[in-house]
Design an enzyme around this catalytic site. Structure first.
Site, PDB file in Angstrom:
ATOM      1  N   HIS A  46       0.826  -1.213   0.000  1.00 56.29           N
ATOM      2  CA  HIS A  46       0.000   0.000   0.000  1.00 56.29           C
ATOM      3  C   HIS A  46       0.870   1.278   0.000  1.00 56.29           C
ATOM      4  O   HIS A  46       0.866   2.061  -0.929  1.00 56.29           O
ATOM      5  CB  HIS A  46      -0.887   0.039   1.243  1.00 56.29           C
TER       6      HIS A  46
HETATM    7  O1  RIB Z   1      -5.321   0.427   4.318  1.00 58.06           O
HETATM    8  C1  RIB Z   1      -3.928   0.376   4.184  1.00 58.06           C
HETATM    9  C2  RIB Z   1      -3.276   1.399   5.051  1.00 58.06           C
HETATM   10  O2  RIB Z   1      -3.594   1.131   6.411  1.00 58.06           O
HETATM   11  C3  RIB Z   1      -1.738   1.349   4.985  1.00 58.06           C
HETATM   12  O3  RIB Z   1      -1.233   2.637   5.217  1.00 58.06           O
HETATM   13  C4  RIB Z   1      -1.372   0.433   6.108  1.00 58.06           C
HETATM   14  O4  RIB Z   1      -0.072   0.704   6.635  1.00 58.06           O
HETATM   15  C5  RIB Z   1      -2.411   0.806   7.130  1.00 58.06           C
HETATM   16  O5  RIB Z   1      -1.949   1.966   7.800  1.00 58.06           O
END
Ligand code: RIB
Ligand code: CA
Length: 314
Positions: free
Chosen positions: A240
């Protein structure tokens, strides 16, 4: 001239890969990291940020602690995804570099006021509590921001923490509402993009064979992928947060459009939903460059090339 950035983060294994990618890229000057409560509580996210910098050989990077809870709501964490430490998957250690003095929000404000207007980019990859607090406390900094490149939200992918919401927005929807309404140039890397930035077994093994930094990345992704394998049946871990850094390095890897995105803060079932007007039916003013596509191969080629440099530089 390197692009100046402040990373606001809740490490988290994917945050760790994002921070390593930024520190491995000479195009970026990391002015500092501000920790926020999110994946795990603040006392861990600030320690994890310092651990990650030390793994990269950059114990000199200033890590400031920000807010330990959302603006209005109780903190929701994600140990079920990231483990109790937030960085499960490697042998953790006590960081030798100290926490930088001063609150993370003060660091954001002071940096934006000191540096030339339009020269600093904010890269939030956790809940937006610190960013919104900085805007509330010092609205004069908003027009001085070059760009906000954030990981958060979703359109077709809808939600990962609830049926309607992505985690970073869900944890502090009131903060997200402030940031999305600020008028600052905003680029959003949502789940629609990050769920396509999924590691493969071959890539993880390439990382593991590349050296100590790569071994940490492999250990983290081995741990982090469990959640998405069980939930989505995906092959590996979605990277992500590295998507936000990769966008700064190679924006051509991503495609999206300028649209209106509103944040739901009152819905009984839809708290934290990013209401992305992809088809521009609302008539509301566009406030975000919302990404929907990624060149996955180009992304992993970039991440591999950069992260392995840290081991060669080691
Ligand atoms: O939904 C994904 C996000 O939420 C990313 O930033 C992961 O690290 C969590 O913080
Ligand atoms: Ca994160």
């Amino acid at each position: 001239m390197a692009r100046k950035i402040i990373i606001d983060s809740d490490p988290g294994q994917d945050d760790a890969v994002a921070i390593l990618l930024a520190l491995a890229s000479p195009e970026l000057e990391v002015m500092g990291i501000t920790a926020v409560a999110g994946n795990v509580p603040l006392d861990l996210t600030q320690k994890n940020a310092r651990i990650i910098c030390e793994i990269a050989g950059r114990g000199d990077i200033a890590v400031h602690a920000g807010y330990d809870r959302p603006m209005l709501r109780p903190l929701v964490t994600a140990e079920h995804v990231h483990g109790k430490s937030g960085l499960d998957g490697i042998d953790l250690f006590e960081p030798s570099s100290p926490l930088a003095p001063g609150h993370g929000v003060d660091f954001i404000i002071e940096t934006l006021r000191r540096e030339p207007s339009g020269s600093v980019t904010l890269v939030p990859i956790g809940p937006l509590t610190n960013i919104a607090a900085a805007f509330h406390r010092a609205p004069d900094i908003i027009p001085r921001i070059a760009e906000i490149a954030l990981m958060g939200g979703a359109y077709f992918e809808v939600g990962n923490i609830t049926p309607a919401a992505e985690f970073n927005i869900y944890v502090d929807p009131e903060a997200a509402k402030v940031v999305f309404a600020s008028g600052a140039p905003l680029t959003v890397l949502p789940l629609d993009v990050t769920h396509r930035a999924v590691t493969s077994r071959a890539w993880v093994e390439t990382m593991r064979d590349s050296g100590p930094v790569g071994q940490a990345v492999a250990g983290w992704t081995d741990f982090f992928e469990r959640f998405d394998r069980e939930k989505y049946g995906s092959e590996g871990a979605p990277l992500h947060d590295p998507c936000a850094i990769a966008y700064l390095l190679k924006p051509e890897l991503f495609r999206g459009r300028s649209i209106n995105v509103e944040i739901e803060t009152t819905g009984e079932f839809t708290r934290g939903m990013t209401v992305a007007d992809w088809w521009r039916v609302s008539g509301r003013k566009a406030n975000a460059q919302f990404m929907r596509e990624i060149d996955r191969d180009g992304f992993f080629e970039l991440v591999t090339r950069r992260i392995t440099r840290l081991d060669r530089a080691g």
